[in-house]
Design an enzyme around this catalytic site. Structure first.
Site, mmCIF file in Angstrom:
data_model
loop_
_atom_site.group_PDB
_atom_site.id
_atom_site.type_symbol
_atom_site.label_atom_id
_atom_site.label_comp_id
_atom_site.label_asym_id
_atom_site.label_seq_id
_atom_site.Cartn_x
_atom_site.Cartn_y
_atom_site.Cartn_z
ATOM 1 C CG ASN A 136 -0.209 -0.024 2.540
ATOM 2 O OD1 ASN A 136 1.008 0.084 2.578
ATOM 3 N ND2 ASN A 136 -0.945 -0.144 3.630
ATOM 4 C CG HIS A 138 3.675 0.189 4.810
ATOM 5 N ND1 HIS A 138 2.725 -0.739 5.156
ATOM 6 C CD2 HIS A 138 4.842 -0.496 4.796
ATOM 7 C CE1 HIS A 138 3.282 -1.909 5.351
ATOM 8 N NE2 HIS A 138 4.581 -1.797 5.128
ATOM 9 C CD GLU A 143 0.041 0.789 7.410
ATOM 10 O OE1 GLU A 143 0.297 0.868 6.196
ATOM 11 O OE2 GLU A 143 -0.189 -0.299 7.971
HETATM 12 C C1 GLP Z 1 6.832 -4.412 6.828
HETATM 13 C C2 GLP Z 1 7.927 -3.467 7.316
HETATM 14 C C3 GLP Z 1 8.394 -2.550 6.217
HETATM 15 C C4 GLP Z 1 8.662 -3.351 4.968
HETATM 16 C C5 GLP Z 1 7.403 -3.974 4.485
HETATM 17 C C6 GLP Z 1 7.568 -4.760 3.196
HETATM 18 O O1 GLP Z 1 5.556 -3.896 6.986
HETATM 19 N N1 GLP Z 1 7.539 -2.670 8.439
HETATM 20 O O2 GLP Z 1 9.541 -1.861 6.656
HETATM 21 O O3 GLP Z 1 9.198 -2.531 3.980
HETATM 22 O O4 GLP Z 1 6.954 -4.861 5.504
HETATM 23 O O5 GLP Z 1 8.021 -6.050 3.463
HETATM 24 P P1 GLP Z 1 8.612 -7.023 2.388
HETATM 25 O O6 GLP Z 1 9.962 -6.499 2.036
HETATM 26 O O7 GLP Z 1 8.663 -8.351 3.065
HETATM 27 O O8 GLP Z 1 7.669 -7.007 1.237
#
Ligand code: GLP
Length: 241
Positions: A136, A138, A143
Site C-alpha cells: 500500500n 508504506h 501507513e
Molecule cells: C513491513 C515493514 C516494512 C517493509 C514492508 C515490506 O511492513 N515494516 O519496513 O518494507 O513490511 O516487506 P517485504 O519487504 O517483506 O515485502
C-alpha cells in the site's frame, strides 16, 4: 532518483551490499538506517559474505532500525529486534550496543518514540537508509492516509498490512495491531536512501510511488522529494518502469 533494475537477484544484492560496504570503508563510523521485511535480506546475506571475506567491517558503525511491533516480546522470533539479530547482527562484528531498534515494550510508548527520535537526531544524520515498501506504499510502518506524522510515533496498522504480515505469525489474530515507526520526516533526513523492491506484486506500487503524484496516500511517494535516492528493483518490481 536513480532507478536500477536487475535481471539477476545476485546482482541486485551485490549492488546494494556494495553501496553499504563502500560507505563503511570510507566512513567506518557510519550510521546505518536498517529495515526488516523480506526485501533487504539478500543484501544482508551479501554483507555477511563480504564480512567473512574480510571486505567490510561494522566494528565502528552504528545502526537505527525503522520500526518495531508494539507489545511483542523482544525475544519473539518475529520481533524486529530478533529479525535483525538473526539476519545480520550476530553474523558480523557490529557491537550490539551500537544497534538500535525502538523498544516496543516500553511502558510509555509515546515517550519511547520521542526518546528514539532524539537518539537518531543525536547520532545522525543516518548516512544510508535501507527501505522496503509495503503493497500500500508504506515505508517503515507509515501507513497511507490523509495525514502523516513526521517523527517517530505509534501507529495503528492497516488491515492490508496485518494481512501481509500474517504470513509470519500462526494466525491473523496473532499479528500485533500497533507498531512504532520512524516518521517520514525522520526517514527523509538520511543523507542517502536505498529503496529495494522485489517481485511482480510490487510493480504497481513502485510505479505509483516513483512516477505518481507526491501524496500522503502513498507515503513512499514522498521519497521523490529526497535529493539522493537509489532504487534497486528486480525485473518483476521494475516491470512498469
Ligand atoms: C513491513 C515493514 C516494512 C517493509 C514492508 C515490506 O511492513 N515494516 O519496513 O518494507 O513490511 O516487506 P517485504 O519487504 O517483506 O515485502
Amino acid at each position: 532518483m536513480n532507478i536500477w533494475t536487475f535481471d539477476q537477484e545476485k546482482d541486485l544484492n551485490t549492488t546494494g551490499a556494495g553501496l553499504i560496504a563502500a560507505l563503511l570503508q570510507s566512513k567506518p563510523k557510519a550510521v546505518l538506517g536498517l529495515a526488516t521485511g523480506s526485501s533487504p535480506v539478500g543484501i544482508y546475506n551479501e554483507l555477511i559474505d563480504m564480512y567473512r571475506r574480510g571486505l567490510v567491517s561494522f566494528a565502528n558503525a552504528s545502526s537505527f532500525n525503522l520500526d518495531e511491533y508494539v507489545g511483542l516480546p523482544v525475544d519473539h522470533s518475529e520481533s524486529y529486534r530478533s529479525f535483525m539479530n538473526e539476519k545480520l547482527f550476530k553474523h558480523v562484528d557490529i557491537k550490539l550496543e551500537n544497534t538500535h531498534v525502538p523498544d516496543g515494550n516500553a511502558p510509555d510508548p509515546d515517550a519511547e518514540c520521542a526518546h528514539y527520535e532524539q537518539l537518531v537526531n543525536d547520532h545522525g544524520p543516518v548516512d544510508i537508509q535501507l527501505l522496503g515498501i509495503g503493497h500500500n506504499g508504506h515505508i517503515g510502518f507509515n501507513e497511507p492516509g490523509a495525514n502523516l506524522t513526521g517523527g517517530t510515533h505509534v501507529v495503528d496498522l492497516k488491515e492490508e498490512t496485518l494481512k501481509a504480515n500474517a504470513r509470519f505469525f500462526p494466525s491473523f489474530d496473532d499479528v500485533p495491531k500497533q507498531a512504532m515507526t520512524m516518521g517520514v520526516a525522520s526517514i527523509l533526513k538520511a543523507k542517502q536512501i536505498l529503496l529495494v523492491a522485489r517481485g511482480e506484486d510490487k510493480a504497481e506500487i513502485i510505479r505509483t510511488a516513483l512516477r505518481g503524484p507526491i501524496t500522503t496516500e502513498c507515503p513512499a511517494s514522498l521519497l521523490q522529494c529526497h535529493p539522493n535516492v537509489i532504487v534497486l528493483l528486480d525485473r518483476g518490481a521494475g516491470r512498469f518502469m
